[in-house]
Design a protein around this motif. Structure first.
Motif, PDB file in Angstrom:
ATOM      1  N   THR A   1     -12.230   5.624   0.264  1.00 20.32           N
ATOM      2  CA  THR A   1     -13.051   5.258   0.049  1.00 20.32           C
ATOM      3  C   THR A   1     -13.499   3.896   1.311  1.00 20.32           C
ATOM      4  OG1 THR A   1     -10.730   4.020   0.612  1.00 20.32           O
ATOM      5  CG2 THR A   1     -10.855   4.475  -1.680  1.00 20.32           C
ATOM      6  N   ILE A   2     -13.062   5.215   2.299  1.00 20.15           N
ATOM      7  CA  ILE A   2     -13.774   4.273   3.689  1.00 20.15           C
ATOM      8  C   ILE A   2     -14.270   5.760   4.440  1.00 20.15           C
ATOM      9  CG2 ILE A   2     -11.878   3.103   4.484  1.00 20.15           C
ATOM     10  CD1 ILE A   2      -9.901   5.782   5.481  1.00 20.15           C
ATOM     11  N   GLU A   3     -15.146   5.497   5.521  1.00 21.02           N
ATOM     12  CA  GLU A   3     -16.177   6.148   6.118  1.00 21.02           C
ATOM     13  C   GLU A   3     -15.610   7.599   7.181  1.00 21.02           C
ATOM     14  OE1 GLU A   3     -19.399   5.509   5.368  1.00 21.02           O
ATOM     15  OE2 GLU A   3     -19.197   4.852   4.216  1.00 21.02           O
ATOM     16  N   ASP A   4     -16.540   8.501   7.071  1.00 16.87           N
ATOM     17  CA  ASP A   4     -15.773   9.503   8.126  1.00 16.87           C
ATOM     18  C   ASP A   4     -15.286   8.248   9.708  1.00 16.87           C
ATOM     19  OD1 ASP A   4     -16.150  10.569   6.402  1.00 16.87           O
ATOM     20  OD2 ASP A   4     -17.554  12.079   7.159  1.00 16.87           O
ATOM     21  N   ASP A   5     -15.628   7.724  10.060  1.00 15.94           N
ATOM     22  CA  ASP A   5     -15.112   7.182  11.098  1.00 15.94           C
ATOM     23  C   ASP A   5     -14.078   5.974  11.518  1.00 15.94           C
ATOM     24  OD1 ASP A   5     -15.464   7.284  14.263  1.00 15.94           O
ATOM     25  OD2 ASP A   5     -15.439   4.527  13.796  1.00 15.94           O
ATOM     26  N   GLU A   6     -13.657   5.968  10.051  1.00 16.22           N
ATOM     27  CA  GLU A   6     -12.840   4.977   9.693  1.00 16.22           C
ATOM     28  C   GLU A   6     -11.763   5.510   9.296  1.00 16.22           C
ATOM     29  OE1 GLU A   6     -15.135   0.938   8.035  1.00 16.22           O
ATOM     30  OE2 GLU A   6     -14.506   2.741   6.455  1.00 16.22           O
TER      31      GLU A   6
ATOM     32  N   VAL B   1     -10.195  -3.804   6.266  1.00 17.14           N
ATOM     33  CA  VAL B   1      -9.491  -1.954   5.333  1.00 17.14           C
ATOM     34  C   VAL B   1      -8.428  -1.852   6.902  1.00 17.14           C
ATOM     35  CG1 VAL B   1     -10.427  -0.827   4.107  1.00 17.14           C
ATOM     36  CG2 VAL B   1     -11.225  -2.497   3.678  1.00 17.14           C
ATOM     37  N   VAL B   2      -9.559  -1.639   7.159  1.00 19.30           N
ATOM     38  CA  VAL B   2      -9.429  -0.020   8.926  1.00 19.30           C
ATOM     39  C   VAL B   2      -8.070  -0.433   9.480  1.00 19.30           C
ATOM     40  CG1 VAL B   2      -9.962   1.626  10.450  1.00 19.30           C
ATOM     41  CG2 VAL B   2     -11.934   0.698   9.120  1.00 19.30           C
ATOM     42  N   ASP B   3      -7.946  -2.221   9.457  1.00 17.74           N
ATOM     43  CA  ASP B   3      -6.456  -2.475  10.732  1.00 17.74           C
ATOM     44  C   ASP B   3      -5.452  -2.105   9.513  1.00 17.74           C
ATOM     45  OD1 ASP B   3      -8.513  -2.566  12.784  1.00 17.74           O
ATOM     46  OD2 ASP B   3      -8.739  -5.191  12.350  1.00 17.74           O
TER      47      ASP B   3
ATOM     48  N   ALA C   1       0.604  -1.111   0.322  1.00 13.57           N
ATOM     49  CA  ALA C   1      -0.005   0.024  -0.429  1.00 13.57           C
ATOM     50  C   ALA C   1       0.771   0.862   0.044  1.00 13.57           C
ATOM     51  CB  ALA C   1      -0.923   0.133   0.764  1.00 13.57           C
ATOM     52  N   GLU C   2       2.101   1.131   0.106  1.00 14.32           N
ATOM     53  CA  GLU C   2       3.258   2.425   0.605  1.00 14.32           C
ATOM     54  C   GLU C   2       3.699   2.740  -0.952  1.00 14.32           C
ATOM     55  OE1 GLU C   2       6.130   2.115   2.829  1.00 14.32           O
ATOM     56  OE2 GLU C   2       5.662   1.148   4.627  1.00 14.32           O
ATOM     57  N   LYS C   3       3.547   1.963  -2.004  1.00 16.32           N
ATOM     58  CA  LYS C   3       4.059   2.809  -3.310  1.00 16.32           C
ATOM     59  C   LYS C   3       2.793   1.751  -4.023  1.00 16.32           C
ATOM     60  CE  LYS C   3       9.125   3.110  -1.870  1.00 16.32           C
ATOM     61  NZ  LYS C   3      10.495   3.027  -2.459  1.00 16.32           N
ATOM     62  N   HIS C   4       1.978   0.897  -4.360  1.00 15.87           N
ATOM     63  CA  HIS C   4       1.350   0.664  -4.972  1.00 15.87           C
ATOM     64  C   HIS C   4      -0.078   0.274  -4.707  1.00 15.87           C
ATOM     65  CE1 HIS C   4       5.256  -0.769  -7.202  1.00 15.87           C
ATOM     66  NE2 HIS C   4       5.634  -0.857  -5.927  1.00 15.87           N
ATOM     67  N   PHE C   5      -0.585   1.762  -4.342  1.00 15.76           N
ATOM     68  CA  PHE C   5      -1.957   1.804  -3.742  1.00 15.76           C
ATOM     69  C   PHE C   5      -2.965   0.578  -4.429  1.00 15.76           C
ATOM     70  CE2 PHE C   5      -6.069   3.458  -3.294  1.00 15.76           C
ATOM     71  CZ  PHE C   5      -6.229   2.720  -1.437  1.00 15.76           C
ATOM     72  N   ASP C   6      -2.516   0.720  -5.748  1.00 15.05           N
ATOM     73  CA  ASP C   6      -4.121   0.252  -6.453  1.00 15.05           C
ATOM     74  C   ASP C   6      -3.948  -1.185  -6.629  1.00 15.05           C
ATOM     75  OD1 ASP C   6      -4.679   2.483  -7.697  1.00 15.05           O
ATOM     76  OD2 ASP C   6      -3.777   2.559  -9.224  1.00 15.05           O
ATOM     77  N   LEU C   7      -2.398  -1.787  -6.528  1.00 13.09           N
ATOM     78  CA  LEU C   7      -2.523  -3.514  -6.805  1.00 13.09           C
ATOM     79  C   LEU C   7      -2.882  -3.575  -5.095  1.00 13.09           C
ATOM     80  CD1 LEU C   7      -1.797  -5.909  -7.467  1.00 13.09           C
ATOM     81  CD2 LEU C   7       0.639  -5.727  -6.568  1.00 13.09           C
ATOM     82  N   ALA C   8      -2.734  -3.007  -3.953  1.00 14.90           N
ATOM     83  CA  ALA C   8      -3.119  -3.115  -2.595  1.00 14.90           C
ATOM     84  C   ALA C   8      -4.103  -3.248  -2.657  1.00 14.90           C
ATOM     85  CB  ALA C   8      -2.403  -2.134  -1.638  1.00 14.90           C
ATOM     86  N   PHE C   9      -5.281  -2.502  -3.194  1.00 18.23           N
ATOM     87  CA  PHE C   9      -6.698  -1.995  -2.529  1.00 18.23           C
ATOM     88  C   PHE C   9      -7.337  -3.666  -3.126  1.00 18.23           C
ATOM     89  CE2 PHE C   9     -10.571  -0.052  -4.401  1.00 18.23           C
ATOM     90  CZ  PHE C   9     -10.710   0.395  -3.379  1.00 18.23           C
ATOM     91  N   ARG C  10      -7.001  -3.680  -4.801  1.00 19.35           N
ATOM     92  CA  ARG C  10      -7.786  -5.076  -5.283  1.00 19.35           C
ATOM     93  C   ARG C  10      -7.811  -6.251  -4.486  1.00 19.35           C
ATOM     94  NH1 ARG C  10      -4.818  -2.938  -9.661  1.00 19.35           N
ATOM     95  NH2 ARG C  10      -3.566  -4.978  -9.713  1.00 19.35           N
ATOM     96  N   MET C  11      -5.894  -6.153  -3.761  1.00 18.03           N
ATOM     97  CA  MET C  11      -5.992  -7.891  -2.834  1.00 18.03           C
ATOM     98  C   MET C  11      -6.731  -7.230  -1.720  1.00 18.03           C
ATOM     99  SD  MET C  11      -2.042  -8.322  -3.957  1.00 18.03           S
ATOM    100  CE  MET C  11      -2.066  -9.125  -1.868  1.00 18.03           C
ATOM    101  N   LEU C  12      -6.943  -6.131  -0.959  1.00 17.90           N
ATOM    102  CA  LEU C  12      -8.088  -5.945   0.015  1.00 17.90           C
ATOM    103  C   LEU C  12      -9.377  -6.758  -0.017  1.00 17.90           C
ATOM    104  CD1 LEU C  12      -7.535  -2.372   0.833  1.00 17.90           C
ATOM    105  CD2 LEU C  12      -7.334  -4.347   2.820  1.00 17.90           C
TER     106      LEU C  12
ATOM    107  N   LEU D   1      -5.645   8.069  10.675  1.00 15.26           N
ATOM    108  CA  LEU D   1      -5.625   8.993  11.344  1.00 15.26           C
ATOM    109  C   LEU D   1      -4.976   8.951  12.670  1.00 15.26           C
ATOM    110  CD1 LEU D   1      -7.602  12.241   9.221  1.00 15.26           C
ATOM    111  CD2 LEU D   1      -4.456  11.355   8.954  1.00 15.26           C
ATOM    112  N   GLY D   2      -5.576   8.649  13.263  1.00 12.90           N
ATOM    113  CA  GLY D   2      -5.491   8.053  15.293  1.00 12.90           C
ATOM    114  C   GLY D   2      -4.470   7.168  14.294  1.00 12.90           C
ATOM    115  N   ALA D   3      -4.157   6.794  14.283  1.00 11.12           N
ATOM    116  CA  ALA D   3      -2.914   5.212  14.521  1.00 11.12           C
ATOM    117  C   ALA D   3      -1.519   6.718  14.179  1.00 11.12           C
ATOM    118  CB  ALA D   3      -2.800   4.838  13.121  1.00 11.12           C
TER     119      ALA D   3
END
Length: 227
Positions: free
Chosen positions: A136-141, A106-108, A88-99, A146-148
């Protein structure tokens, strides 16, 4: 190639297969696989090939980047999450599909990426990553991710990531983040503007422990009007 050939053969001989299956009692291993299963395996092999190409320089045994395994096995889940976090750090599209292909939490995963980038002070990459996930995610997610990162900056680096705090959606989470970073006055201002008695009480409690008497007095004056 093996799976694609199997699909091709199956499509060409589908009628013949139907006739044979009516009379044959025992099916071969390949006949037991449905078209959907073959397509699933083909897709997963393709993902594995992409992972090997991208992560070929990762230290350690290659099984650490394996996507295969029992989906109910915690070790398989942990390994898949680690692979996707790294991607996800450098190949987000691939990571997103694999998720979504592997139905990962997703959130974890996103929170893990954000915390890892914050730990290594990769501010530019963190900004780019946050741009990628924003829609791609809800506001709470979003606030959890961000909190992490905020917690790492505050607790490990002893820094105040004001920009990240401003990006939070929930006023309650902004209050918590400001307290973690030692911004008690800002925490009070946000809590009082949002009209949250519970948040102002929380800030007052933290101000008491930090011996921040001016902030404690502001909290008490505000609470006296509302209680």
């Amino acid at each position: 190639t093996h799976f694609e050939e199997a699909l091709s053969v199956r499509d060409r001989t589908i009628e013949a297969t139907k006739l044979v299956s009516r009379t044959a009692r025992n099916k071969s291993a390949s006949e037991k696989l449905t078209r959907e299963m073959i397509m699933k395996f083909s897709t997963r092999v393709s993902y594995q090939m992409d992972v090997v190409k991208v992560l070929n320089s990762v230290d350690g045994p290659q099984w650490k980047t394996s996507l295969f395994g029992n989906p109910t096995d915690p070790e398989t889940l942990r390994r898949r999450c680690m692979v996707v976090e790294t991607l996800a750090e450098k190949h987000f599209d691939l990571a997103f599909r694999m998720l979504h292909e592997f139905d990962l939490p997703v959130v974890d995963v996103y929170a893990g990426v954000a915390a890892s980038l914050a730990e290594r002070k990769k501010g530019g990459q963190l900004t780019e990553f946050l741009k990628n996930i924003r829609g791609t995610i809800e506001d709470d997610e979003w606030d959890q991710v961000l909190g992490a990162a905020i917690n790492v900056y505050a607790n490990k680096h002893k820094e105040r990531p004001d920009r990240l705090i401003d990006m939070l959606i929930s006023n309650h989470r902004k209050v918590l983040a400001c307290v973690v970073c030692g911004r008690l006055k800002s925490a009070f201002q946000i809590a009082s503007r949002s009209g949250s008695v519970a948040d102002v009480q929380y800030v007052a409690h933290q101000a008491l422990h930090a011996n921040a008497l001016p902030v404690l007095d502001m909290c008490k004056q505000w609470l006296a009007q509302y209680m």
